[in-house]
Design a protein around this motif. Structure first.
Motif, PDB file in Angstrom:
ATOM      1  N   ILE A  11       0.844  -1.198   0.000  1.00  0.00           N
ATOM      2  CA  ILE A  11       0.000   0.000   0.000  1.00  0.00           C
ATOM      3  C   ILE A  11       0.876   1.244   0.000  1.00  0.00           C
ATOM      4  CG2 ILE A  11      -1.638   1.307   1.410  1.00  0.00           C
ATOM      5  CD1 ILE A  11      -2.681  -1.473   2.330  1.00  0.00           C
ATOM      6  N   ASN A  12       1.969   1.126   0.721  1.00  0.00           N
ATOM      7  CA  ASN A  12       2.891   2.232   0.838  1.00  0.00           C
ATOM      8  C   ASN A  12       3.462   2.691  -0.479  1.00  0.00           C
ATOM      9  OD1 ASN A  12       3.625   3.682   2.911  1.00  0.00           O
ATOM     10  ND2 ASN A  12       4.862   2.110   3.888  1.00  0.00           N
ATOM     11  N   LYS A  15       0.805   4.251  -3.158  1.00  0.00           N
ATOM     12  CA  LYS A  15       0.277   5.605  -2.951  1.00  0.00           C
ATOM     13  C   LYS A  15       1.411   6.609  -2.946  1.00  0.00           C
ATOM     14  CE  LYS A  15      -3.970   4.564  -0.564  1.00  0.00           C
ATOM     15  NZ  LYS A  15      -4.772   4.775   0.626  1.00  0.00           N
ATOM     16  N   THR A  17       2.805  10.513  -2.988  1.00  0.00           N
ATOM     17  CA  THR A  17       2.323  11.759  -2.400  1.00  0.00           C
ATOM     18  C   THR A  17       1.524  12.532  -3.446  1.00  0.00           C
ATOM     19  OG1 THR A  17       4.401  11.750  -1.239  1.00  0.00           O
ATOM     20  CG2 THR A  17       3.043  13.692  -1.008  1.00  0.00           C
ATOM     21  N   THR A  18       0.263  12.772  -3.141  1.00  0.00           N
ATOM     22  CA  THR A  18      -0.573  13.498  -4.075  1.00  0.00           C
ATOM     23  C   THR A  18      -0.856  14.880  -3.527  1.00  0.00           C
ATOM     24  OG1 THR A  18      -2.386  12.357  -3.030  1.00  0.00           O
ATOM     25  CG2 THR A  18      -1.723  11.576  -5.198  1.00  0.00           C
ATOM     26  N   ASN A  19      -0.764  15.839  -4.410  1.00  0.00           N
ATOM     27  CA  ASN A  19      -1.055  17.198  -3.984  1.00  0.00           C
ATOM     28  C   ASN A  19      -2.525  17.479  -4.207  1.00  0.00           C
ATOM     29  OD1 ASN A  19      -1.273  19.929  -3.615  1.00  0.00           O
ATOM     30  ND2 ASN A  19       0.781  20.314  -4.402  1.00  0.00           N
ATOM     31  N   ARG A  20      -3.173  17.827  -3.132  1.00  0.00           N
ATOM     32  CA  ARG A  20      -4.608  18.045  -3.198  1.00  0.00           C
ATOM     33  C   ARG A  20      -4.957  19.219  -4.096  1.00  0.00           C
ATOM     34  NH1 ARG A  20      -9.409  16.994  -0.710  1.00  0.00           N
ATOM     35  NH2 ARG A  20     -10.550  18.903  -0.471  1.00  0.00           N
ATOM     36  N   PRO A 209      -8.971  24.233   9.321  1.00  0.00           N
ATOM     37  CA  PRO A 209      -8.467  23.706   8.057  1.00  0.00           C
ATOM     38  C   PRO A 209      -9.381  22.638   7.452  1.00  0.00           C
ATOM     39  CG  PRO A 209      -6.721  23.777   9.674  1.00  0.00           C
ATOM     40  CD  PRO A 209      -7.988  24.080  10.408  1.00  0.00           C
ATOM     41  N   ASN A 210     -10.195  22.004   8.293  1.00  0.00           N
ATOM     42  CA  ASN A 210     -11.045  20.949   7.766  1.00  0.00           C
ATOM     43  C   ASN A 210     -12.412  21.451   7.319  1.00  0.00           C
ATOM     44  OD1 ASN A 210      -9.658  18.275   7.899  1.00  0.00           O
ATOM     45  ND2 ASN A 210      -9.224  19.069   9.932  1.00  0.00           N
ATOM     46  N   THR A 212     -12.480  24.221   5.186  1.00  0.00           N
ATOM     47  CA  THR A 212     -12.179  25.213   4.154  1.00  0.00           C
ATOM     48  C   THR A 212     -12.937  24.977   2.854  1.00  0.00           C
ATOM     49  OG1 THR A 212     -10.246  23.886   3.714  1.00  0.00           O
ATOM     50  CG2 THR A 212      -9.896  25.946   4.889  1.00  0.00           C
ATOM     51  N   ASP A 295     -13.386  13.065  -2.639  1.00  0.00           N
ATOM     52  CA  ASP A 295     -12.195  13.311  -1.836  1.00  0.00           C
ATOM     53  C   ASP A 295     -11.388  12.027  -1.690  1.00  0.00           C
ATOM     54  OD1 ASP A 295     -11.819  15.456   0.931  1.00  0.00           O
ATOM     55  OD2 ASP A 295     -10.408  13.967   0.237  1.00  0.00           O
ATOM     56  N   ASN A 297      -9.543  11.363   0.649  1.00  0.00           N
ATOM     57  CA  ASN A 297      -9.443  10.960   2.060  1.00  0.00           C
ATOM     58  C   ASN A 297     -10.482   9.925   2.430  1.00  0.00           C
ATOM     59  OD1 ASN A 297      -7.436  12.806   2.382  1.00  0.00           O
ATOM     60  ND2 ASN A 297      -8.871  14.440   2.873  1.00  0.00           N
TER      61      ASN A 297
END
Lengths: 298, 323
Positions: A11-12, A15, A17-20, A209-210, A212, A295, A297
């Protein structure tokens, strides 16, 4: 220590690093309408920034020998108004005013709304007091509330900003409060409490921040409303006063010449329409792009 | 294990949530989530808390670490009463009392990198420099079986097991003496569960931690716990050493609970004790023994008299008239 298993390792590596931000921008670009909106906004911003360079006349420079020239005239490609002022340079100057008024009023409105919303959502005791106050603001029709505030403070562009800011507060407060109510019961907020974080830290670093995503959408849509309302108030004579090159005031000034020189009113009207349209479609696109169901997430 | 020193003592702990109604929001009724728990937890032991959903075991854990205020009773922690300390005084104890949360997908801030999330704990409690904090976090990550490269990752880039490791790292960061594990492994796959439980046991021996291990999974509790507390409807019904509870359950509720454990052997015939009816609402609390409405051996007096907490054999307590 027990080793990380093979499955966890896999899994590591999968995935990256994705920029949101990049992700949201990409999905926003896919939406054709909002792409058009982004292009229009970019153009307006560029025109506003470079207006002294791209115009050959000042917005208040009169030339009484060349009044009411039509669109496409030599030297004045958008024509001139009844005082012979260059329409193009007045429109470009109006873009600065509209964007500044829009940004500052939305900014102040969001700031106030965020504070009220955070407090109302997080502290149950303040909730009913703050939200009744917000309901009170909501009870007035927006433009009426703005007119009321201007009637109290006097007519000027600064007072328009104040009026529109106050008018933006209740919507923002409600959005933030709703987000806070759902976020504050999340386990990561509880976890921050157990490690001893202060309320201020939790609110600013973990709750805000959550929430926004809905705020970005609201802010963008609100820009459209703010710009439109500024023009409406100026048109009614409550905002920018002539000779200020404000789009709404320009429409009002041009309506006496509707029959012989309609472009004096129509061109600022088109400018308002394009700007409002652009901010609205970008807001719509952002709402889709920031949809929590898309999302990564969740 | 050292069973001598008392670390935590609960005296008649109650947590009642008011149900507010009407314009003035006056409490009309109470949900009795935790209704009179007396308990002593010794240093270094793992006390398992079991019971079905809604029996108040999570609320008990939250009361212990101070996330919920007590309604009644007191909590002694290291010779100090921490039951209803003010927020500011509690901060001192918060370092010593930590929690590992149930849902590894909800217990980490999705907008914060793992490294920053863990560093924040040291920002709150210490005056370490940035590089010191980073060193500390890196060693913590190593401690829980994660790597240095995980420092700069967001929670969404982790699997459930890895996230729970981060949760453990967060709980360990302040060198606590008691950790409440609230369903800490319930949301994980069975294979990952085993790893996380092993990790929990490893750090327990290394740092001499005491666990309050809350779970509905009886197999997990048996593996983890030295002693087990069985809860029903906010009340304690049985307490004993792990083996006593599993080999010789006394309370009819414990018996029913244990008979519900799935057996790996399909040919093994289970004597499943099926309870009649539903769990009574905690807002409409039964009189007498809370279990009498569903108890297979209930007598008339069970509905009237609250059963005493009796020691039947050494260290094995039960609250039942009929045992």
């Amino acid at each position: 220590m027990s080793a990380v298993t093979e499955t966890e390792k896999n899994i590591n590596t999968e995935k990256k690093t994705t920029n949101r931000f990049v992700e949201v921008a990409k999905s926003l670009m896919k939406n054709k309408l909002s792409l058009i909106g982004i292009i229009i906004i970019t153009l307006i911003v560029l025109v506003a920034i470079f207006s002294p360079i791209i115009t050959s006349y000042g917005p208040y420079e009169q030339n009484l020998e060349r009044t009411k020239l039509g669109v496409g005239s030599e030297g004045h490609f958008l024509g001139t108004d009844n005082y012979g002022r260059d329409m193009w340079s007045r429109i470009a100057h109006g873009a600065i005013i509209s964007l500044l008024v829009g940004l500052s009023s939305v900014g102040i409105g969001l700031f106030g709304g965020i504070i009220l919303g955070l407090l109302a959502g997080y502290y149950r005791k303040l909730d009913s007091i703050i939200m009744r106050f917000v309901d009170l603001l909501f009870a007035f029709p927006g433009i009426l509330l703005a007119m009321l505030i201007i009637a109290m403070l006097g007519t000027s562009l600064v007072n328009v900003v104040i009026a529109i800011s106050i008018w933006s507060i209740p919507g923002c407060a409600r959005i933030v409060r709703g987000s806070v109510l759902s976020i504050k019961n999340q386990e990561y907020i509880q976890a921050m409490k157990t490690v001893g974080a202060s309320d201020l830290r939790i609110l600013l670093k973990h709750v805000l921040p959550n929430c926004t995503a809905p705020l970005i959408v609201y802010g963008t849509m609100r820009m459209a409303t703010a710009i439109l309302s500024t023009s409406a108030l100026s048109y009614l004579g409550l905002g920018a006063q002539p000779p200020t090159a404000e789009w709404g005031a320009m429409i009002a000034a041009g309506q006496d010449f509707m029959w012989d020189a309609p472009h004096i009113s129509i061109i600022p009207g088109i400018a308002i329409m394009l700007t409002v349209f652009a901010f609205n479609v970008v807001g719509d696109g952002l709402r889709d792009a920031l949809d929590p169901n898309m999302d990564v997430n969740n | 294990m050292n069973h001598q020193t008392q670390l935590l003592q609960l005296n008649h702990v109650k947590k009642h949530f008011p149900i507010k109604k009407g314009l003035l929001q006056r409490p009309k009724n109470y949900v009795k989530a935790v209704n009179g728990i007396n308990l002593t937890v010794s240093e270094g032991e793992t006390l398992g808390v079991v019971g079905e959903s809604g029996c108040g075991k999570s609320t008990l854990g939250r009361v212990v670490i101070g996330l919920e205020k007590l309604s009644d009773g007191s909590i002694q922690f290291k010779d100090e009463s921490i039951g209803n300390l003010s927020e500011r005084k509690l901060k001192k104890y918060k370092k010593d009392l930590q929690m590992i949360f149930q849902d590894p997908f909800a217990s980490l801030n999705p907008r914060q990198k793992i490294g920053n999330a863990l560093e924040e704990i040291f920002i709150i409690h210490t005056n370490m420099s940035k590089s010191e904090r980073k060193q500390k976090v890196l060693s913590l990550l190593k401690e829980v079986g994660l790597k240095e490269e995980h420092y700069d990752r967001y929670p969404r880039e982790f699997s459930g097991g890895q996230r729970q490791r981060v949760g453990i790292a967060r709980a360990l960061a302040l060198n606590p003496s008691l950790i409440v594990c609230d369903e800490a492994v319930s949301a994980l796959d069975v294979s990952v569960q085993a790893q996380i439980m092993k990790l929990l046991k490893d750090v327990q021996t290394k740092y001499e931690l005491t666990y309050l291990f809350i779970s509905h999974d009886l197999g997990v509790v048996r593996y983890m716990s030295d002693r087990i507390l069985v809860m029903y409807l906010g009340a304690q019904v049985e307490l004993g050493d792990s083996e006593q509870i599993y080999k010789n359950p006394l309370h009819p509720y414990t018996k029913a609970l244990l008979s519900a454990i799935p057996r790996p052997n399909p040919k093994h015939k289970r004597n499943r004790i099926k309870l009649q009816g539903d769990l009574p609402s905690a807002s409409n609390y039964p009189t007498g023994c809370p279990f009498h409405t569903r108890c297979p051996i209930a007598q008339e007096h069970c509905a009237e008299i609250v059963p005493e907490w009796r020691e039947i054999e050494e260290n094995h307590f039960v609250a039942c008239h009929e045992v």
